[in-house]
Design a protein around this motif. Structure first.
Motif, PDB file in Angstrom:
ATOM      1  N   UNK A  55      -0.939 -13.940 -15.311  1.00 49.28           N
ATOM      2  CA  UNK A  55      -1.553 -12.868 -16.094  1.00 49.28           C
ATOM      3  C   UNK A  55      -2.563 -12.069 -15.266  1.00 49.28           C
ATOM      4  N   UNK A  56      -2.966 -12.620 -14.127  1.00 54.94           N
ATOM      5  CA  UNK A  56      -3.913 -11.909 -13.263  1.00 54.94           C
ATOM      6  C   UNK A  56      -3.206 -11.048 -12.227  1.00 54.94           C
ATOM      7  N   UNK A  57      -1.881 -10.971 -12.301  1.00 56.02           N
ATOM      8  CA  UNK A  57      -1.091 -10.168 -11.363  1.00 56.02           C
ATOM      9  C   UNK A  57      -0.794  -8.812 -11.990  1.00 56.02           C
ATOM     10  N   UNK A  58      -1.081  -7.747 -11.275  1.00 57.59           N
ATOM     11  CA  UNK A  58      -0.811  -6.392 -11.762  1.00 57.59           C
ATOM     12  C   UNK A  58       0.295  -5.747 -10.925  1.00 57.59           C
ATOM     13  N   UNK A  59       0.909  -4.735 -11.496  1.00 63.26           N
ATOM     14  CA  UNK A  59       2.017  -4.041 -10.824  1.00 63.26           C
ATOM     15  C   UNK A  59       1.784  -2.540 -10.831  1.00 63.26           C
ATOM     16  N   UNK A  60       2.102  -1.904  -9.705  1.00 67.05           N
ATOM     17  CA  UNK A  60       2.043  -0.449  -9.612  1.00 67.05           C
ATOM     18  C   UNK A  60       3.371   0.047  -9.045  1.00 67.05           C
ATOM     19  N   UNK A  61       3.890   1.120  -9.608  1.00 68.05           N
ATOM     20  CA  UNK A  61       5.158   1.688  -9.154  1.00 68.05           C
ATOM     21  C   UNK A  61       4.889   2.781  -8.107  1.00 68.05           C
ATOM     22  N   UNK A  62       5.548   2.656  -6.949  1.00 69.26           N
ATOM     23  CA  UNK A  62       5.460   3.671  -5.898  1.00 69.26           C
ATOM     24  C   UNK A  62       6.789   4.415  -5.873  1.00 69.26           C
ATOM     25  N   UNK A  68       1.666  -1.089   2.021  1.00 66.55           N
ATOM     26  CA  UNK A  68       2.583  -2.204   1.772  1.00 66.55           C
ATOM     27  C   UNK A  68       4.033  -1.735   1.844  1.00 66.55           C
ATOM     28  N   UNK A  69       4.325  -0.642   1.170  1.00 60.94           N
ATOM     29  CA  UNK A  69       5.688  -0.118   1.167  1.00 60.94           C
ATOM     30  C   UNK A  69       6.148   0.228   2.572  1.00 60.94           C
ATOM     31  N   UNK A  70       5.268   0.873   3.353  1.00 70.23           N
ATOM     32  CA  UNK A  70       5.631   1.286   4.707  1.00 70.23           C
ATOM     33  C   UNK A  70       5.876   0.093   5.625  1.00 70.23           C
ATOM     34  N   UNK A  71       5.325  -1.057   5.264  1.00 65.78           N
ATOM     35  CA  UNK A  71       5.486  -2.251   6.086  1.00 65.78           C
ATOM     36  C   UNK A  71       6.404  -3.271   5.426  1.00 65.78           C
ATOM     37  N   UNK A  72       7.389  -2.740   4.734  1.00 65.91           N
ATOM     38  CA  UNK A  72       8.465  -3.552   4.167  1.00 65.91           C
ATOM     39  C   UNK A  72       9.781  -2.949   4.647  1.00 65.91           C
ATOM     40  N   UNK A  73      10.571  -3.714   5.400  1.00 64.79           N
ATOM     41  CA  UNK A  73      11.815  -3.182   5.955  1.00 64.79           C
ATOM     42  C   UNK A  73      12.715  -2.653   4.850  1.00 64.79           C
ATOM     43  N   UNK A  74      12.858  -3.409   3.805  1.00 63.94           N
ATOM     44  CA  UNK A  74      13.719  -2.995   2.697  1.00 63.94           C
ATOM     45  C   UNK A  74      13.014  -2.003   1.783  1.00 63.94           C
ATOM     46  N   UNK A  75      11.762  -2.287   1.477  1.00 66.02           N
ATOM     47  CA  UNK A  75      11.019  -1.428   0.548  1.00 66.02           C
ATOM     48  C   UNK A  75      10.766  -0.041   1.085  1.00 66.02           C
ATOM     49  N   UNK A  76      10.692   0.110   2.405  1.00 67.42           N
ATOM     50  CA  UNK A  76      10.419   1.415   2.996  1.00 67.42           C
ATOM     51  C   UNK A  76      11.625   2.347   2.921  1.00 67.42           C
ATOM     52  N   UNK A  77      12.797   1.771   2.635  1.00 70.15           N
ATOM     53  CA  UNK A  77      14.028   2.572   2.621  1.00 70.15           C
ATOM     54  C   UNK A  77      14.391   3.107   1.236  1.00 70.15           C
ATOM     55  N   UNK A  78      13.759   2.591   0.203  1.00 73.05           N
ATOM     56  CA  UNK A  78      14.153   2.968  -1.146  1.00 73.05           C
ATOM     57  C   UNK A  78      12.965   3.547  -1.904  1.00 73.05           C
ATOM     58  N   UNK A  79      13.280   4.274  -2.958  1.00 70.69           N
ATOM     59  CA  UNK A  79      12.244   4.830  -3.833  1.00 70.69           C
ATOM     60  C   UNK A  79      12.017   3.904  -5.028  1.00 70.69           C
ATOM     61  N   UNK A  80      10.964   4.215  -5.786  1.00 72.29           N
ATOM     62  CA  UNK A  80      10.633   3.463  -6.997  1.00 72.29           C
ATOM     63  C   UNK A  80      10.504   1.959  -6.720  1.00 72.29           C
ATOM     64  N   UNK A  81       9.578   1.666  -5.846  1.00 71.82           N
ATOM     65  CA  UNK A  81       9.309   0.274  -5.465  1.00 71.82           C
ATOM     66  C   UNK A  81       8.090  -0.228  -6.235  1.00 71.82           C
ATOM     67  N   UNK A  82       8.174  -1.444  -6.738  1.00 69.53           N
ATOM     68  CA  UNK A  82       7.035  -2.051  -7.433  1.00 69.53           C
ATOM     69  C   UNK A  82       6.180  -2.842  -6.444  1.00 69.53           C
ATOM     70  N   UNK A  83       4.875  -2.621  -6.523  1.00 67.44           N
ATOM     71  CA  UNK A  83       3.917  -3.352  -5.695  1.00 67.44           C
ATOM     72  C   UNK A  83       3.095  -4.237  -6.627  1.00 67.44           C
ATOM     73  N   UNK A  84       2.997  -5.514  -6.292  1.00 65.91           N
ATOM     74  CA  UNK A  84       2.169  -6.424  -7.084  1.00 65.91           C
ATOM     75  C   UNK A  84       0.862  -6.684  -6.341  1.00 65.91           C
ATOM     76  N   UNK A  85      -0.204  -6.875  -7.103  1.00 64.20           N
ATOM     77  CA  UNK A  85      -1.486  -7.185  -6.475  1.00 64.20           C
ATOM     78  C   UNK A  85      -2.308  -8.093  -7.389  1.00 64.20           C
TER      79      UNK A  85
END
Length: 216
Positions: free
Chosen positions: A114-121, A74-91
């Protein structure tokens, strides 16, 4: 066009996939499976990445390595997210995605936050991304037909289970009726309740020989 990737082998036989553009994402939002888990960079534009779990599995069954594969993709396929560190991914499970007529193409909300979770990359891991990209396959599936085919197979399976259940119930009912008939027959044959020709003769005017002759 949908892009398909194979997760790390040690995680199991799992497929990760995403739409090539927002229009394909719209189709994936519409035609999903209850086993699908949706991933997206939080508060940034990114690809909609899906992980298809096995039947009966939930988000709690996603291993750490499998989760890392999805998050890195997901991070690699985000133009903005791929450029920065400490990105949050929701699933969240696909069935928790909410789509209304007022939303833009590819935009979604959630039925239950409440069924949405977050992981920090923390950062992009090139080894993970490169490994996934080597497994990439492009296909143009008929998503609607796939959903309908699975639905038809599940309905057929449920009907078969119902038929088997009814068959077992019928067999059980017949066995109970058989046992009831046997118990009834045994009660009729109890010696204390049986009457011999001699007993009948003793209580009547005819002799035993006369009764036996009548029977013959």
């Amino acid at each position: 066009m949908v892009l398909y990737f194979k997760a790390r082998p040690e995680a199991g036989d799992y497929t990760i996939f995403m739409g090539i553009d927002k229009y394909e994402n719209e189709e994936l939002i519409r035609y999903g499976f209850i086993e699908d888990i949706w991933f997206h960079v939080d508060k940034m534009s990114s690809a909609h990445v899906y992980l298809r779990l096995n039947k009966g599995q939930t988000m709690d069954d996603i291993s750490e390595g499998l989760l890392e594969d999805c998050a890195q993709l997901v991070k690699a396929n985000s133009i903005q997210g791929n450029k920065v560190n400490n990105v949050d991914i929701v699933y969240t499970p696909w069935q928790n995605l909410k789509k209304t007529a007022s939303m833009d193409v590819g935009q979604v909300g959630f039925h239950n936050p409440k069924m949405v979770r977050t992981i920090r990359v923390e950062k992009r891991i090139n080894d993970v991304v490169n490994r996934l990209n080597k497994t990439k396959v492009e296909r143009k599936p008929d998503l609607k037909a796939e959903v309908e085919a699975v639905g038809a197979a599940e309905r057929a399976e449920r009907k078969q289970h119902l038929r088997e259940k009814k068959r077992r119930e019928d067999l059980d009912r017949l066995e109970k009726e058989k046992q009831a008939d046997l118990r009834s027959y045994k009660n009729l044959m109890v010696a204390e309740k049986m009457t011999s020709n001699k007993d009948v003769a003793a209580g009547g005017s005819k002799s035993l020989q006369e009764l036996e002759d009548d029977f013959m």
